[in-house]
Design an enzyme around this catalytic site. Sequence first.
Site, PDB file in Angstrom:
ATOM      1  N   CYS A 223      10.006  -7.769  10.267  1.00 36.81           N
ATOM      2  CA  CYS A 223       9.370  -8.599   9.231  1.00 36.81           C
ATOM      3  C   CYS A 223       8.382  -9.516   9.948  1.00 36.81           C
ATOM      4  CB  CYS A 223      10.401  -9.414   8.466  1.00 36.81           C
ATOM      5  SG  CYS A 223      11.762  -8.465   7.750  1.00 36.81           S
ATOM      6  N   ALA A 224       7.352  -8.927  10.513  1.00 34.82           N
ATOM      7  CA  ALA A 224       6.524  -9.623  11.503  1.00 34.82           C
ATOM      8  C   ALA A 224       5.647 -10.712  10.922  1.00 34.82           C
ATOM      9  CB  ALA A 224       5.655  -8.604  12.249  1.00 34.82           C
ATOM     10  N   GLY A 227       2.910 -12.952  12.864  1.00 30.08           N
ATOM     11  CA  GLY A 227       3.221 -12.594  14.232  1.00 30.08           C
ATOM     12  C   GLY A 227       3.536 -13.675  15.230  1.00 30.08           C
ATOM     13  N   GLY A 228       3.946 -14.878  14.787  1.00 29.00           N
ATOM     14  CA  GLY A 228       4.297 -15.902  15.760  1.00 29.00           C
ATOM     15  C   GLY A 228       5.393 -15.455  16.710  1.00 29.00           C
ATOM     16  N   LYS A 229       6.451 -14.880  16.162  1.00 32.02           N
ATOM     17  CA  LYS A 229       7.545 -14.418  17.011  1.00 32.02           C
ATOM     18  C   LYS A 229       7.190 -13.103  17.704  1.00 32.02           C
ATOM     19  CE  LYS A 229      11.104 -16.740  14.277  1.00 32.02           C
ATOM     20  NZ  LYS A 229      10.220 -17.156  13.168  1.00 32.02           N
ATOM     21  N   ASP A 291      13.505 -11.042  11.074  1.00 34.40           N
ATOM     22  CA  ASP A 291      13.157 -12.417  10.710  1.00 34.40           C
ATOM     23  C   ASP A 291      12.987 -12.430   9.192  1.00 34.40           C
ATOM     24  OD1 ASP A 291      12.428 -15.061  10.845  1.00 34.40           O
ATOM     25  OD2 ASP A 291      10.374 -14.670  11.514  1.00 34.40           O
ATOM     26  N   CYS A 344      14.564 -19.189   8.510  1.00 21.55           N
ATOM     27  CA  CYS A 344      14.173 -20.593   8.686  1.00 21.55           C
ATOM     28  C   CYS A 344      14.771 -21.415   7.545  1.00 21.55           C
ATOM     29  CB  CYS A 344      12.653 -20.751   8.761  1.00 21.55           C
ATOM     30  SG  CYS A 344      11.738 -20.019   7.378  1.00 21.55           S
TER      31      CYS A 344
END
Length: 393
Positions: A223-224, A227-229, A291, A344
């Site tokens: 679940c990009a 794309g921070g992670k 995520d 989160c």
Amino acid sequence: MRWHRVLTEACGELLSQVFDHGRVLDHVVAAAFQAQRKWGKRDRSFVAETVWEVVRWRRALAFVAGSEDPRALLAAHWIGREGECPPDWRWQRGGTEEMIARRAALADQPRAIRESVPDWLDERGFSEMGPSWDRELAALNGRAPVFLRVNTLLADRAAVLDWLRQEKVAARPVDGLPDAVVLEGLLPKRLVGDGRIEIQDAGSQAIVPLLDLEPGMRVIDACAGAGGKTLHLAAAMAGQGEIVALDVAGRKLDELRRRARGAHVRHLSTEKWDAGTLRKFRGWADRVLIDAPCSGLGTLRRQPDLKWRLTEPGLEKTRRTQRKLLDHYPELLRPGGKWVYATCSVLPSENRGQIDALLERDPRWQVEDERIVSPAETGWDGFYAARLSGAAR
């Protein structure tokens, strides 16, 4: 205080877009700044700070003002902060003395009014978290610091801190996170796109280390988003191996590809989810990051408008989506692989509650490690992550 009518009126217009039309706060403010290029740094700071704080404290300010009209909310905010309003400011009812008296009575109001959240959300938070809900809610009503993640493909933290000092940017390292830096001042716009740094909250930076990565692995970010992670994954793998970023939104993957070029990430491919994605990548990955979509309640400091857009039916729909992901996305793993489920959110029903329910449905999985990031304890955004292993299906 010297009032500028153009700016005060702009605050009212932006609040109307957020409250009356359901628009996203940061998008509204960004669009206003794009349209008003003549506004200086101080003007933008006044508008952004005013609008953000009124959105954050909407319900408390409505009690003080005796009205939910944006102009009345602004009056209550300015009177509480400056002791006065612009001389030509008009709102529906009440006056300065009445608002001062009602502000004094705010401390005796129910928590949902004092801490400015919808009743249903306050009831849900307390039912799930008990007394800790008070602490977390108070923390989530604070202002969020700006955290940076050092892109270790291009630099180390010591070098980045030295570079920031040369640029007259006050910053310090974050304990417990080897690549994290917290700003003690503003980050000049000219530095934002530098590939050596990414703006990423410290709580978010706590997720990728839980994957127990090694260079050369195959990794799927299921679940990009933008794309921070994903970029953090690339740095953690030292530029070696394969990363596949998946998402249902093609525009987010476009943004991810742009960011990846700036970060010098080469071992990344992106694909939009479709009906054949699970079949195509079944049994492919050494590690999978889920995520998951969630309420986002751990990020209220940064997006306070979220609490006014979130609904109880919407939360239940999100929980059903989380369950679906947990039932199917681990199929992407090869035998012996590991995966991380992350949100989160601060609500246990979205976090360990989902994992416990999965273990009842499928006892082949076991929890190896988990991380609960409490805003009240850390000053970071709220996050949850659990690493699981077991026989892939």
